[in-house]
Design an enzyme around this catalytic site. Structure first.
Site, PDB file in Angstrom:
ATOM      1  N   GLY A 121      11.329 -58.161   8.559  1.00  0.00           N
ATOM      2  CA  GLY A 121      11.448 -56.704   8.480  1.00  0.00           C
ATOM      3  C   GLY A 121      10.132 -56.002   8.237  1.00  0.00           C
ATOM      4  O   GLY A 121       9.900 -54.902   8.735  1.00  0.00           O
ATOM      5  N   GLU A 122       9.246 -56.643   7.478  1.00  0.00           N
ATOM      6  CA  GLU A 122       7.966 -56.030   7.128  1.00  0.00           C
ATOM      7  C   GLU A 122       6.873 -56.269   8.167  1.00  0.00           C
ATOM      8  O   GLU A 122       5.888 -55.525   8.207  1.00  0.00           O
ATOM      9  CB  GLU A 122       7.487 -56.576   5.778  1.00  0.00           C
ATOM     10  CG  GLU A 122       8.381 -56.211   4.603  1.00  0.00           C
ATOM     11  CD  GLU A 122       8.029 -56.980   3.345  1.00  0.00           C
ATOM     12  OE1 GLU A 122       6.863 -57.422   3.232  1.00  0.00           O
ATOM     13  OE2 GLU A 122       8.906 -57.155   2.487  1.00  0.00           O
TER      14      GLU A 122
ATOM     15  N   GLU B 157      11.001 -59.509  -5.072  1.00  0.00           N
ATOM     16  CA  GLU B 157      12.063 -60.110  -5.876  1.00  0.00           C
ATOM     17  C   GLU B 157      11.510 -60.724  -7.163  1.00  0.00           C
ATOM     18  O   GLU B 157      12.163 -60.693  -8.211  1.00  0.00           O
ATOM     19  CB  GLU B 157      12.789 -61.181  -5.057  1.00  0.00           C
ATOM     20  CG  GLU B 157      13.552 -60.623  -3.869  1.00  0.00           C
ATOM     21  CD  GLU B 157      13.832 -61.643  -2.796  1.00  0.00           C
ATOM     22  OE1 GLU B 157      15.008 -61.967  -2.573  1.00  0.00           O
ATOM     23  OE2 GLU B 157      12.857 -62.129  -2.173  1.00  0.00           O
TER      24      GLU B 157
ATOM     25  N   HIS C 142      21.000 -61.463  -1.635  1.00  0.00           N
ATOM     26  CA  HIS C 142      19.698 -60.777  -1.602  1.00  0.00           C
ATOM     27  C   HIS C 142      19.694 -59.555  -2.528  1.00  0.00           C
ATOM     28  O   HIS C 142      18.933 -58.604  -2.324  1.00  0.00           O
ATOM     29  CB  HIS C 142      19.323 -60.339  -0.173  1.00  0.00           C
ATOM     30  CG  HIS C 142      19.102 -61.481   0.767  1.00  0.00           C
ATOM     31  ND1 HIS C 142      19.755 -61.594   1.974  1.00  0.00           N
ATOM     32  CD2 HIS C 142      18.323 -62.587   0.666  1.00  0.00           C
ATOM     33  CE1 HIS C 142      19.383 -62.707   2.584  1.00  0.00           C
ATOM     34  NE2 HIS C 142      18.505 -63.323   1.804  1.00  0.00           N
TER      35      HIS C 142
ATOM     36  N   ARG D  66      21.312 -70.373  10.190  1.00  0.00           N
ATOM     37  CA  ARG D  66      22.714 -70.092   9.886  1.00  0.00           C
ATOM     38  C   ARG D  66      23.280 -69.099  10.897  1.00  0.00           C
ATOM     39  O   ARG D  66      22.577 -68.200  11.345  1.00  0.00           O
ATOM     40  CB  ARG D  66      22.833 -69.527   8.463  1.00  0.00           C
ATOM     41  CG  ARG D  66      22.620 -70.561   7.368  1.00  0.00           C
ATOM     42  CD  ARG D  66      22.476 -69.901   5.994  1.00  0.00           C
ATOM     43  NE  ARG D  66      21.083 -69.566   5.691  1.00  0.00           N
ATOM     44  CZ  ARG D  66      20.701 -68.834   4.646  1.00  0.00           C
ATOM     45  NH1 ARG D  66      21.614 -68.332   3.829  1.00  0.00           N
ATOM     46  NH2 ARG D  66      19.429 -68.596   4.425  1.00  0.00           N
TER      47      ARG D  66
ATOM     48  N   GLY E 292      10.231 -60.760   5.177  1.00  0.00           N
ATOM     49  CA  GLY E 292       9.197 -61.258   6.079  1.00  0.00           C
ATOM     50  C   GLY E 292       9.237 -60.694   7.483  1.00  0.00           C
ATOM     51  O   GLY E 292       8.229 -60.209   8.012  1.00  0.00           O
TER      52      GLY E 292
ATOM     53  N   ARG F  96      15.373 -67.346 -10.124  1.00  0.00           N
ATOM     54  CA  ARG F  96      16.283 -66.821  -9.114  1.00  0.00           C
ATOM     55  C   ARG F  96      17.441 -67.801  -8.964  1.00  0.00           C
ATOM     56  O   ARG F  96      17.236 -68.990  -8.724  1.00  0.00           O
ATOM     57  CB  ARG F  96      15.579 -66.667  -7.767  1.00  0.00           C
ATOM     58  CG  ARG F  96      16.516 -66.160  -6.674  1.00  0.00           C
ATOM     59  CD  ARG F  96      15.924 -66.355  -5.299  1.00  0.00           C
ATOM     60  NE  ARG F  96      16.824 -65.903  -4.259  1.00  0.00           N
ATOM     61  CZ  ARG F  96      16.832 -66.373  -3.013  1.00  0.00           C
ATOM     62  NH1 ARG F  96      15.995 -67.344  -2.671  1.00  0.00           N
ATOM     63  NH2 ARG F  96      17.687 -65.913  -2.128  1.00  0.00           N
TER      64      ARG F  96
ATOM     65  N   ASN G  12      11.184 -69.786  -8.286  1.00  0.00           N
ATOM     66  CA  ASN G  12      12.158 -69.799  -7.191  1.00  0.00           C
ATOM     67  C   ASN G  12      12.047 -71.179  -6.557  1.00  0.00           C
ATOM     68  O   ASN G  12      11.151 -71.441  -5.763  1.00  0.00           O
ATOM     69  CB  ASN G  12      11.854 -68.694  -6.182  1.00  0.00           C
ATOM     70  CG  ASN G  12      12.894 -68.616  -5.073  1.00  0.00           C
ATOM     71  OD1 ASN G  12      13.808 -69.437  -4.990  1.00  0.00           O
ATOM     72  ND2 ASN G  12      12.756 -67.637  -4.202  1.00  0.00           N
TER      73      ASN G  12
END
Length: 402
Positions: A330-331, A379, A181, A241, A328, A93, A9
């Site tokens: 969310g966890e 991923e 995603h 963004r 990152g 990716r 990646n």
């Protein structure tokens, strides 16, 4: 040692990589996880083995590793020394696959040139994703490479979900909502039957919250709607963004502020989001520890928009049975999860304060009508699986194993 698959990646100044061994029964065993960072500034290669122990930690001068191809050469040297051979395949990716690429694809020069057409749709990611593919094609042309697309998982949305309200000819040209995603959402969809079987086939909203953030509506494990659209600018606010924004704002910046197309592009990709709102940082960890009111406002805005899109996706599903946090933020950010859940309480969402604080798997309270989970994404494993599937369809000449 068993044959291996390398997952790459690539970013503008870094190469994240993982190495998987192909074990009997076509099982994948993660052997290395690492990164070459600081390319062109302070280049450093570091990686941990399967036990979390340091496998390498090496630095070079800027002159030694000033460009991506030099970093890849260092990685090749390390892999030859550590493993004894090169991988039999590399999985990459690639953020944007456009309307044509809806599954992992074996890359050749023609495919690579075709993928370059989508650089304007993902200028932060696509050039960096494709650069190592070209380098490997030029220097190790017999090494099988597979492109795995972040858009592919969403390519079976209904036409109504994919369209913008613009003339049909643009839709036929590929101006449509793609969603991103997808590798993360695909992994979550495959993981849910194992960790949350009671909601795996039901109506689930997944929030992939990281520096790049989006949400996805899953029904029966399939993506039916996403917060992101034509590019990775749409939907939720992100680190730098803006997320959803009135197109008239772009016209205003150009007509009234004299900004060029390149000015606007840089502004939208680098100066907005949490960074623009707070004026402090694009990193949620920094904002959570800050006492500046603008940091709180940025986080409140972030949670508000997540909840807003959560409601939109619940409508697309005709209801909501499960809410999953991943990536990152969310966890690892209980405060953000709680703020989102509080704003979505009208759906019957209620978190367990203790379980949420501990980042447990199931974080909803017993009285919650919607079951809520924290499911770590992977991923890289998804890319390795796809690469193995493509590999199984093609013969592996001996020179690939050299």
């Amino acid at each position: 040692m068993a044959d291996t698959i390398l997952v790459i990646n690539a970013g503008s100044s870094s190469i994240k990589f993982q190495l998987f061994a192909i074990e009997p029964g076509e099982q994948l065993d993660r052997r290395l996880k690492g990164q070459i960072e600081g390319i062109g500034t302070r280049p450093r290669l570091f990686a941990n083995d399967a036990n979390g122990e340091c496998a390498v930690d090496q630095s070079w001068t800027t002159d030694e590793v000033s460009e991506l191809h030099q970093a890849l050469e260092k990685l090749v040297v390390f892999l030859r020394e550590y493993v004894g051979s090169l991988p039999v395949a590399i999985g990459h990716r690639v953020v944007h696959g456009g309307p044509e690429f809806i599954e992992p694809t074996l890359v050749n020069s023609w495919i690579l040139d075709h993928l370059l057409r989508f650089v304007p749709l993902a200028p932060l990611h696509q050039p960096n994703n494709l650069a190592p593919i070209r380098i490997v094609l030029e220097r190790l042309p017999h090494l099988l490479q597979v492109a795995c697309f972040d858009t592919a998982f969403h390519r079976h949305h209904s036409e109504i979900a994919d369209r913008y309200a613009i003339p049909d000819r643009f839709y036929r040209e590929g101006v449509r909502r793609y969603g991103f995603h997808g590798l993360s959402y695909e992994y979550i969809a495959l993981r849910l039957p194992l960790v949350a079987p009671e909601i795996a086939d039901d109506r689930v909203v997944v929030a992939h919250l990281g520096s790049g953030a989006s949400m996805c509506a899953l029904k029966g494990g399939k993506s039916i709607e996403s917060s992101m659209g034509f590019t990775a600018l749409d939907g939720l606010p992100m680190g730098t963004r803006p997320g959803q924004i009135d197109a008239g704002v772009v016209l205003y910046l150009m007509n009234e502020k004299g900004m060029t197309v390149k000015d606007v592009e840089h502004f939208l990709y680098h100066d907005c989001g949490l960074k623009g709102l707070s004026g402090i940082s694009n990193d949620v960890r920094d904002l959570l520890t800050s006492v500046d009111p603008k940091a709180k406002m940025a986080l409140d805005y972030f949670a508000y928009r997540i909840a807003l899109f959560g409601g939109m996706l619940a409508t697309a599903l005709g209801g909501i049975d499960g809410l999953v946090f991943t990536a990152g933020i969310g966890e690892n950010a209980p405060t953000i999860r709680q703020a989102v859940a509080d704003r979505m309480s009208c759906f019957g969402i209620k978190l367990s304060e203790v379980a949420n604080a501990k980042n447990e798997l199931c974080i909803s309270s017993e009285s919650s009508r919607v079951t809520c989970y924290v499911v770590p994404t992977d991923e890289e494993l998804m890319i390795a699986r796809h690469t193995l599937q493509v590999l199984q369809k093609h013969e592996m000449p001996e020179e690939r194993r050299a």
